[in-house]
Design an enzyme around this catalytic site. Structure first.
Site, short mmCIF file in Angstrom:
data_model
loop_
_atom_site.label_atom_id
_atom_site.label_comp_id
_atom_site.label_asym_id
_atom_site.label_seq_id
_atom_site.Cartn_x
_atom_site.Cartn_y
_atom_site.Cartn_z
N SER A 41 4.61 -9.28 -1.35
CA SER A 41 4.52 -8.06 -2.15
C SER A 41 4.88 -6.85 -1.31
O SER A 41 5.62 -5.97 -1.75
CB SER A 41 3.11 -7.90 -2.73
OG SER A 41 2.82 -8.93 -3.64
N GLU A 42 4.34 -6.79 -0.08
CA GLU A 42 4.68 -5.70 0.84
C GLU A 42 4.67 -6.18 2.29
O GLU A 42 4.00 -7.16 2.63
CB GLU A 42 3.71 -4.51 0.71
CG GLU A 42 3.96 -3.61 -0.47
CD GLU A 42 3.02 -3.90 -1.62
OE1 GLU A 42 3.19 -3.28 -2.69
OE2 GLU A 42 2.11 -4.74 -1.46
N THR A 43 5.42 -5.44 3.10
CA THR A 43 5.46 -5.60 4.55
C THR A 43 5.27 -4.22 5.15
O THR A 43 5.83 -3.24 4.64
CB THR A 43 6.80 -6.20 4.99
OG1 THR A 43 6.93 -7.52 4.44
CG2 THR A 43 6.92 -6.27 6.50
#
Length: 298
Positions: A41-43
């Protein structure tokens, strides 16, 4: 880099996050490409700073498609990763939306609990149910008619969509293309579907967030918006810490604890407490656990 599961104290639950501890020297395109490679979903990318002259740690957040000014589970997870075993009571991250403090609580025999304070909410428009039904494919009769569909931002704007039952939200099907077109016209970034009927009796809301990368197991930024929305509309009391459950349909159960309060509580002439209508002090918290360490070769 390290990978953390956020909004859970158990590995392989919650929302996964990749944290790169030193992003200096990486350009925007490289950060975006790495986030695509991670396919989470996110980094996040930490940009270390001079602790002697600057308070806080600069962090940038990327989805597989774009950089975000703020997101909840990357903020909480990155703070846990930077804290490590230090026992620090607070980690301050400087995001594109500004400084966000994360405070930690520890109790004997329990995993560490982190709670971020998000920027004060901005309430946007309340939406016509029929318009949202046309845009999403959800039937008008499946909305909770006792609560408004409303856009709220605590750094990233979500349109909170209350549904009438657990069965409705569990069987949710959304036309994402039409929904995205509608959001662009009405000032929301994503839709956050909630229901007051829950799997865990201790939870106040059951939530789902569907977006261009599929479904999100836990959405801390949306949960902050939902916290403000709950207090504004009487679903939660001012400053009451309540649980939002998310990710259950994905078999990635997540536990997100939220609270918010009305501004300037005071007593009136009768001795009763009254408060301003403005909701402030949005806090979102939970646990996180490290599940992987690795190196990336470019």
């Amino acid at each position: 880099m390290a990978q953390w599961d956020v909004f859970s104290s158990r590995a392989l639950e919650g929302n996964s996050l990749a944290v790169f501890f030193d992003g200096r020297g990486l350009g925007d395109a490289e950060m975006q490409a790495i986030a695509q490679e991670m396919n989470l979903s996110e980094t996040t990318f930490v940009l270390p700073r001079d602790e002697g002259t600057e308070r806080g740690v600069r962090v940038r957040i990327f989805t597989v498609q774009e950089e975000l000014p703020f997101a909840g589970h990357p903020t909480l997870g990155t703070a846990f990763a930077l804290r490590g075993d230090s026992g620090a009571k607070e980690i301050v991250l400087e995001l594109n939306v500004g400084k966000v403090p994360v405070r930690f609580e520890e109790a004997a025999g329990a995993p560490a609990f982190g709670e971020m304070t998000q920027v004060d909410p901005v309430f946007g428009m309340q939406h016509d149910r029929e318009a949202v039904a046309r845009a999403t494919g959800v039937r008008v009769e499946d909305f909770d008619a006792s609560l408004p569909i409303e856009t709220v931002s605590t750094g990233l704007a979500y349109t909170v969509v209350p549904l009438k039952s657990l069965a409705v939200i569990q069987n949710l099907r959304v036309d994402m293309n039409r929904a995205s077109e509608y959001l662009e016209k009405t000032g929301g970034k994503f839709l956050y579907f909630v229901a007051r009927e829950t799997v865990d009796p201790a939870a106040r809301l059951h939530a789902r967030m569907l977006f261009y990368n599929g479904e999100d197991p836990a959405t801390g930024s949306a949960a902050g918006c939902a916290a403000a929305w709950m207090v504004a509309h009487g679903v939660a009391a001012s400053d009451e810490r309540v649980l939002i459950e998310q990710g259950i349909e994905m078999r990635r159960p997540s536990r997100i604890f939220v609270r918010a309060g009305f501004q300037n509580p005071r007593q009136n002439e009768s001795g009763n407490e009254v408060r301003d209508n403005r909701v402030v002090n949005v806090r979102v918290g939970g646990n996180a656990i490290e599940v992987m360490r690795a190196e990336v070769f470019l």
